[in-house]
Scaffold this active site. Structure first.
Site, PDB file in Angstrom:
ATOM      1  CG  ASP A  52      -8.416  -4.752  12.414  1.00 17.43           C
ATOM      2  OD1 ASP A  52      -8.307  -4.470  13.627  1.00 17.43           O
ATOM      3  OD2 ASP A  52      -8.154  -3.946  11.497  1.00 17.43           O
TER       4      ASP A  52
ATOM      5  CG  PHE B 113     -15.180  -1.771   4.105  1.00 17.78           C
ATOM      6  CD1 PHE B 113     -16.014  -2.612   4.846  1.00 17.78           C
ATOM      7  CD2 PHE B 113     -14.098  -1.188   4.734  1.00 17.78           C
ATOM      8  CE1 PHE B 113     -15.753  -2.860   6.183  1.00 17.78           C
ATOM      9  CE2 PHE B 113     -13.831  -1.431   6.074  1.00 17.78           C
ATOM     10  CZ  PHE B 113     -14.650  -2.268   6.807  1.00 17.78           C
TER      11      PHE B 113
ATOM     12  NE  ARG C  36      -0.802  -1.150   4.762  1.00 21.62           N
ATOM     13  CZ  ARG C  36      -0.857  -0.507   5.929  1.00 21.62           C
ATOM     14  NH1 ARG C  36      -1.530   0.615   6.048  1.00 21.62           N
ATOM     15  NH2 ARG C  36      -0.257  -0.988   6.990  1.00 21.62           N
TER      16      ARG C  36
ATOM     17  CD  GLU D 226     -17.400   2.158   3.111  1.00 21.13           C
ATOM     18  OE1 GLU D 226     -18.636   2.174   3.288  1.00 21.13           O
ATOM     19  OE2 GLU D 226     -16.587   2.287   4.043  1.00 21.13           O
TER      20      GLU D 226
ATOM     21  CG  HIS E  75      -5.873  -2.998   5.447  1.00 21.46           C
ATOM     22  ND1 HIS E  75      -5.367  -1.947   4.703  1.00 21.46           N
ATOM     23  CD2 HIS E  75      -5.430  -2.797   6.721  1.00 21.46           C
ATOM     24  CE1 HIS E  75      -4.668  -1.154   5.495  1.00 21.46           C
ATOM     25  NE2 HIS E  75      -4.668  -1.644   6.709  1.00 21.46           N
TER      26      HIS E  75
ATOM     27  CB  SER F  72      -5.422   2.498   6.562  1.00 20.83           C
ATOM     28  OG  SER F  72      -5.558   2.845   7.922  1.00 20.83           O
TER      29      SER F  72
END
Lengths: 276, 314
Positions: B116, B82, B9, B57, B108, B36
Site C-alpha cells: 500500500d 488515520f 489484529r 475518523e 496496519h 481489516s
C-alpha cells in the site's frame, strides 16, 4: 422548580447577559458576542426545556447539553450558576489561574459540563455519541447541542449530521446560533453557509427556523423536536451577535474581546434597565 | 505454539468478541475497515454495540468520546495513519484532555503494511500519541500479547492508543499470557548489550541476539510493550547490567520508543545507546520483508548497531 413564564425567562436571559458582561470584563478577555446571542436559547433550555437537577447534576435520566461553540463558555457558566450548580460568586473567576471556569468548557470540571469543547466542529459528534448511548441503554433522555453558525464550516459537523440521520437519533435536538458573524466578518462573505436550512434538510434532518430571541418560539420548537419520530432535529436560531447591548449588537469586534471600562459601564446600565 | 505465525489484529478481534460476552459496557467503533481491523469479530457477536461510522475518523472519535462520557468503554479502530494522524486533535480535545475511557486501537502500522506504500505506513504514530497527556501507549509484541493487552486495556479506565501491524509473524508469548500496562519484560537474558524493542521488532531482536551469540556476544532483549507510561525501572536495571543499549522499533527514530528510552537514560543513567528505526523518511511500496531490509530494520542492522554501541562502553 415551578414552571417559569415567558416574561420570567426573558428576565433570566438578561440576567445571564449581565453575568456574561461581568465575567468577561473581570477576566479581561473572552467571547461576549456569541454568548449574548445565545442567551435566550440557553435560558429557555436551562430554565424550562431540559430535565435537569442541579442537586444531582449527573443523575442518569437527565437531559444532556453540549456547547459545541465552546467559546461561549461564559453563557453556559452563567446559566449553570444561576440555576444552582455552583455559587454565582464564582463566576468572576472565569479564565483566572486555578479557577474551574476554564476559558473553554472542560468535562465535569464544573458540575453540569458534559463534554470538553472549544476546538470547533466536534460537539455534534460528541452529542451523537451521547444520544447513541441513550438509545443503547434504552434511556429516554434528550441531548441538546448548541452549534455556532461559523462552526458549520468544519466538515466534521457534516460527518456527524450524516451519522445522526443514518442512526435515527431522534433523541437529539441541535440548535444553531445563526448570528451570521465570525471572526473575519459575515459568514456569507467568509465562506457562505446559506442556504443552511436546505443543507440540513438534504441530510434528512427536521428543520425549524425561529427568532432566536423569542423564547416562546424556541420552547415551541424544542417541544416539536422532542415529538419527532424520525431523524434528528435542528432549530436554526436567527440571532444577533452581541444581543442586548446596543453597541455590541452586530459588532464582530466583540466576538473575542471584553468590554473596556467605559463600555462596561454602558453595557451594565443598559442591561440593568431591562432586568427586573 | 512458539514460532507459529499469527496476525495481531485477529487476536484483537478475538479479545473484543470475548469482551462482548463479559463486559456489557464495551462498544466498538470502526470506520469502514472492520474486516481489516477485525472489529468484525465483535460485530458478529454484539451487533447492537458495534458502531459503523463510515469513512469519517474525526466523527468516530467524537462519537467515542460521547459514548465514554455516558459510561461506555469505547474501542475505536482504523488503520494507524488515520487513527493517530487524521484525528489527532479530536483525540487531544475530546478524549485525552477530559481523560475519557476511549481506546484508539490501530492496525496496519509500520513499514510491514507493505505494498500500500507510504500513505498507509504509520511511522510517526507513537511519537504523536505519547506526546498527549493522560494517554497510555501500548505496542504488543505478538498476537497473544495483543489479546492480553486488549483485555487489560478494557479493565483500565482512561484513554489509550494501541498499535499493531498488519501481517502474520511469529508469536513469542504463550496463548495464556497476561499483560500489565507499564511493565516491560525480559524475553532473553544477557550481559553485554540491551536490545529494547517493541512490536514485531521484539522477534527480530531475538533473532539478532542469536546471531550475536554466535559471535560470543550475550545480548539481553527487553519487550517494551508499553511506551507510556515507560517502565524506567526496567530500563535502569538492564542498562546498568549491560552498559550498552540499542532500541528497535518499526517507527521513526524521531519521537518513538528510541526517543523515550533516550530521554529516560540521559536524565537518569547516561548510557551509550543507538536507535534502530526509520530515519526521518517515508516508506514506499514493496513486500514487508523487503522494506524492513531496505529501511534498516533487519536483524543484521540490529547486530551491527549492537556491536557499534558496545564499542562505546567505557
Amino acid at each position: 422548580m415551578a414552571e417559569l413564564g415567558i416574561d420570567e425567562l426573558q428576565n433570566i436571559a438578561n440576567k445571564l447577559r449581565l453575568d456574561v458582561i461581568e465575567m468577561t470584563t473581570a477576566a479581561g478577555s473572552g467571547h461576549p458576542g456569541g454568548s449574548l446571542s445565545a442567551a435566550d436559547a440557553i435560558a429557555a433550555l436551562y430554565f424550562r426545556v431540559m430535565n435537569i437537577d442541579p442537586a444531582d447534576p449527573y443523575k442518569e435520566d437527565r437531559d444532556r447539553f453540549v456547547l459545541s461553540k465552546g467559546h461561549a463558555a461564559p453563557i453556559l457558566y452563567a446559566a449553570l450558576a444561576e440555576r444552582g450548580y455552583f455559587p454565582t460568586e464564582e463566576l468572576i473567576t472565569l479564565r483566572k489561574i486555578g479557577s474551574r471556569l476554564q476559558g473553554h468548557p472542560s468535562y465535569r470540571e464544573v458540575p453540569g459540563v458534559e463534554v470538553t469543547t472549544g476546538s470547533l466542529g466536534q460537539g455534534l459528534s460528541m452529542a451523537c455519541g451521547i444520544a447513541l448511548a441513550g438509545k443503547l441503554d434504552k434511556k429516554d433522555y434528550r441531548v441538546y447541542c448548541l452549534l455556532g453558525d461559523g462552526e458549520l464550516q468544519e466538515g466534521q459537523n457534516w460527518e456527524a449530521a450524516m451519522f445522526a440521520r443514518a442512526k435515527g437519533l431522534n433523541n437529539m435536538t441541535v440548535l444553531v446560533d445563526r448570528n451570521k458573524l465570525q471572526i473575519c466578518g459575515n459568514t456569507e462573505e467568509v465562506l457562505a453557509l446559506d442556504p443552511l436550512p436546505e443543507k440540513f434538510r438534504a441530510f434528512g434532518w427536521n428543520v425549524t427556523i425561529v427568532d432566536g430571541h423569542n423564547i416562546r418560539q424556541i420552547i415551541e420548537a424544542c417541544f416539536k423536536a422532542s415529538q419527532a419520530k424520525k431523524g434528528p432535529s435542528v432549530i436554526i436560531l436567527n440571532t444577533v451577535k452581541g444581543k442586548g447591548v446596543s453597541f455590541m449588537e452586530n459588532n464582530v469586534g466583540f466576538h473575542g474581546r471584553s468590554c473596556k471600562p467605559d463600555e462596561y459601564e454602558k453595557a451594565v446600565e443598559e442591561l440593568k434597565a431591562v432586568i427586573r | 505454539m512458539s514460532g507459529e505465525k499469527l496476525a495481531q489484529r485477529s487476536y484483537y478481534g478475538k479479545a473484543l468478541a470475548d469482551l462482548a460476552e463479559i463486559d456489557p459496557n464495551v462498544v466498538v467503533l470502526d470506520a469502514d475497515l472492520a474486516g481489516s481491523t477485525k472489529t468484525s469479530s465483535f460485530e458478529k457477536v454484539a451487533p447492537e454495540r458495534f458502531v459503523e461510522v463510515g469513512i469519517a475518523e474525526a466523527n468516530m472519535i467524537g462519537i467515542a468520546a460521547g459514548l465514554a462520557a455516558s459510561g461506555k468503554t469505547a474501542f475505536a479502530s482504523t488503520f494507524g495513519v488515520f487513527a493517530s494522524g487524521r484525528c489527532w486533535e479530536q483525540i487531544r480535545m475530546a478524549v485525552a484532555y477530559p481523560n475519557l475511557n476511549v481506546k484508539v486501537v490501530a492496525t496496519h502500522c509500520g513499514l510491514s503494511v507493505g505494498p500500500d506504500g507510504a500513505t498507509h505506513q504509520a511511522l510517526e504514530d507513537i511519537a504523536i500519541m505519547r506526546a498527549l497527556p493522560n494517554m497510555t501507549v501500548v505496542v504488543p509484541c505478538d498476537a497473544h500479547e495483543a489479546y492480553a493487552a486488549t483485555i487489560a486495556l478494557a479493565k483500565t479506565n482512561g484513554p489509550a492508543y494501541m498499535r499493531m501491524g498488519r501481517s502474520e509473524f511469529p508469536v513469542i508469548k504463550p496463548a495464556d499470557c497476561t499483560f500489565t500496562i507499564g511493565k516491560a519484560d525480559v524475553v532473553r537474558e544477557g550481559t553485554d548489550v540491551s536490545i529494547i524493542a517493541c512490536g514485531q521488532m521484539v522477534q527480530t531482536s531475538l533473532e539478532a541476539a542469536e546471531m550475536l551469540a554466535a559471535e560470543g556476544i550475550n545480548a539481553e532483549v527487553i519487550n517494551m510493550a508499553t511506551i507510556k507510561p515507560l517502565d524506567g525501572e526496567a530500563i535502569k536495571a538492564t542498562a546498568s547490567k549491560t552498559g550498552a543499549v540499542v532500541t528497535v522499533e518499526e517507527h521513526s527514530v524521531i519521537g518513538g520508543l528510541g526517543s523515550a528510552v533516550a530521554e529516560y537514560l540521559s536524565e537518569n543513567l547516561p548510557t551509550p545507546m543507538g536507535r534502530i528505526g526509520t530515519k526521518d523518511t517515508f516508506g514506499e511500496s514493496g513486500e514487508a520483508e523487503e522494506l524492513l531490509v531496505k529501511y534498516g530494520l533487519a536483524k543484521e542492522d540490529i547486530v551491527a548497531k549492537a556491536k557499534e554501541i558496545i564499542k562505546l562502553k567505557s
